[in-house]
Design an enzyme around this catalytic site. Structure first.
Site, short mmCIF file in Angstrom:
data_model
loop_
_atom_site.label_atom_id
_atom_site.label_comp_id
_atom_site.label_asym_id
_atom_site.label_seq_id
_atom_site.Cartn_x
_atom_site.Cartn_y
_atom_site.Cartn_z
CG ASP A 128 -2.01 -1.04 1.15
OD1 ASP A 128 -2.30 -1.49 0.00
OD2 ASP A 128 -2.29 -1.45 2.11
CB CYS A 168 -1.72 0.27 -5.04
SG CYS A 168 -3.20 1.37 -4.47
NE ARG A 209 -1.62 -7.47 -7.94
CZ ARG A 209 -1.76 -8.55 -7.32
NH1 ARG A 209 -1.55 -9.63 -7.74
NH2 ARG A 209 -2.45 -8.75 -6.20
NE ARG A 217 -12.95 -0.56 -1.14
CZ ARG A 217 -12.94 0.76 -0.60
NH1 ARG A 217 -13.70 1.52 -1.24
NH2 ARG A 217 -12.38 1.09 0.58
NE ARG A 245 -11.31 -7.80 1.25
CZ ARG A 245 -10.36 -7.65 0.91
NH1 ARG A 245 -9.99 -7.81 -0.57
NH2 ARG A 245 -9.35 -7.20 1.76
#
Length: 351
Positions: free
Chosen positions: A97, A266, A149, A167, A173
């Site tokens: 991050d 990121c 990604r 999220r 999650r």
């Protein structure tokens, strides 16, 4: 003749050193901060450590998909403001991050030993008897992730799968995945978070470059922790030296150099993988994949690397190999699309 009564001699107590440790407030972030503090306490038993939790921009906004925020410092800006103001002495970040270029006056002071850097598949509990791997999932199965990604690399190998933003912290999650009315069949998460939180029994498949059916490279710095401090705070910098892993630092600096050279944040789909393959020989693989998974640039080199400076130059050479293979064209399209759609972010709907 009388003599004065003997008075006890009161010596002034030396003030105890207190290190204020900044972190996000999530359970995983607090766990990581405690891990770093436990290592430091063993080396510096007379030092006190205080955790100071803060919410980041992304913590406060749980509506916008991560890849639509744009810019850098999504998880770090608020904490860095506290560090620069002197309210904090160090920050414990998830290294993935951390922007690859830090604000003036702040430095990446230390990288301790790294947890497993790979991504993993977590299958919905009700489907665990049917599916174990990404290749097992049927056409149209929905995979949850908020990482471009991850989406791009999986689309490249498994174009029959669908993706939706997911999220929240790990527990949130997984709970959404397992809900009876959930449309998700699986999640893609970082192995490190599940291992640190003690829920690694949910891992059904590890993903790396050797994964059957097509490899997947992890995020820059994934599994690592980055400890940020003020550049002029030599006392604190010295205190941190004892927990640094030189091998991890060099590998992560090579990864971060690839990202920095390509100027990707990121939310840009740059995947990497580093591995020590011999005496001071580092293997660095990297990939950039377009959002649709239909175009990609790949690179891989093995070189003898002994210092951080050599690692940074190594990363630049791998980045050039990516650029020569078409990576910049892919990144330009992604950046242009994100800028054009920054004000059109769709709300994130919980599963």
């Amino acid at each position: 003749m009388s003599t004065p009564a003997t008075q006890p001699v009161i010596m002034p107590q030396a003030s105890k050193t207190v290190i204020r440790v900044g972190t996000r407030k999530s359970a995983l972030a607090l766990n990581q901060a405690e891990y770093v503090i436990s290592m430091l306490r063993k080396l510096h038993p007379t030092v006190d450590f205080e955790i100071k939790g803060m919410d980041s921009t992304a913590d406060k906004d749980k509506v916008t998909a991560l890849y639509k925020f744009g810019g850098k410092g999504l998880w770090t800006n608020e904490l860095e403001a506290g560090l620069r103001a002197g309210a904090l002495d160090i920050i414990v970040h998830s290294l993935k991050d951390m922007p690859t270029s830090l604000p003036d006056g702040l430095v990446l002071a230390c990288i301790p030993p790294r947890e497993d850097a790979r991504d993993v598949v977590v299958v919905k509990k009700a489907l665990q008897d049917k599916y174990k791997k990404l290749a097992d999932l049927p056409p149209g199965a929905v995979v949850g992730t908020s990482s471009v990604r991850r989406m791009a690399q999986i689309k490249r190998r498994y174009p029959h799968l669908r993706f939706k933003d997911m999220r929240g912290n790990i527990d949130t999650r997984v709970r959404k995945l397992d809900a009876e009315d959930s449309e998700f069949s699986a999640l893609i998460l970082a192995a490190a978070g599940l291992l640190r939180m003690g829920v690694d029994e949910r891992i059904s498949q590890y993903l790396d470059s050797t994964t059957e059916g097509g490899g997947m490279l992890h995020a820059v710095g994934q599994g690592g922790l980055g400890i940020e401090a003020r550049a002029d705070d030599q006392k604190t910098l010295d205190l941190l030296k004892g927990i640094q892993s030189t091998e991890v630092r060099i590998a992560c600096e090579a990864e971060r150099s690839v990202m920095r050279t390509l100027e990707g944040g990121c939310s840009i789909p740059i995947g990497v993988e580093t591995q020590w393959v011999g005496d001071n020989k580092l293997r660095l693989a990297a990939t950039v994949v377009n959002v649709e998974g239909t175009e990609a640039a790949d690179a891989e080199k093995v070189e003898e690397i002994k210092t951080i400076e050599e690692a940074i130059e190594f990363g630049k050479r791998v980045a050039k190999q990516l650029t020569d293979g078409g990576a910049q064209k892919i990144l330009d399209v992604i950046n242009a699309d994100r800028e054009a759609n920054q004000d059109k972010a769709e709300p994130w709907v919980p599963a």
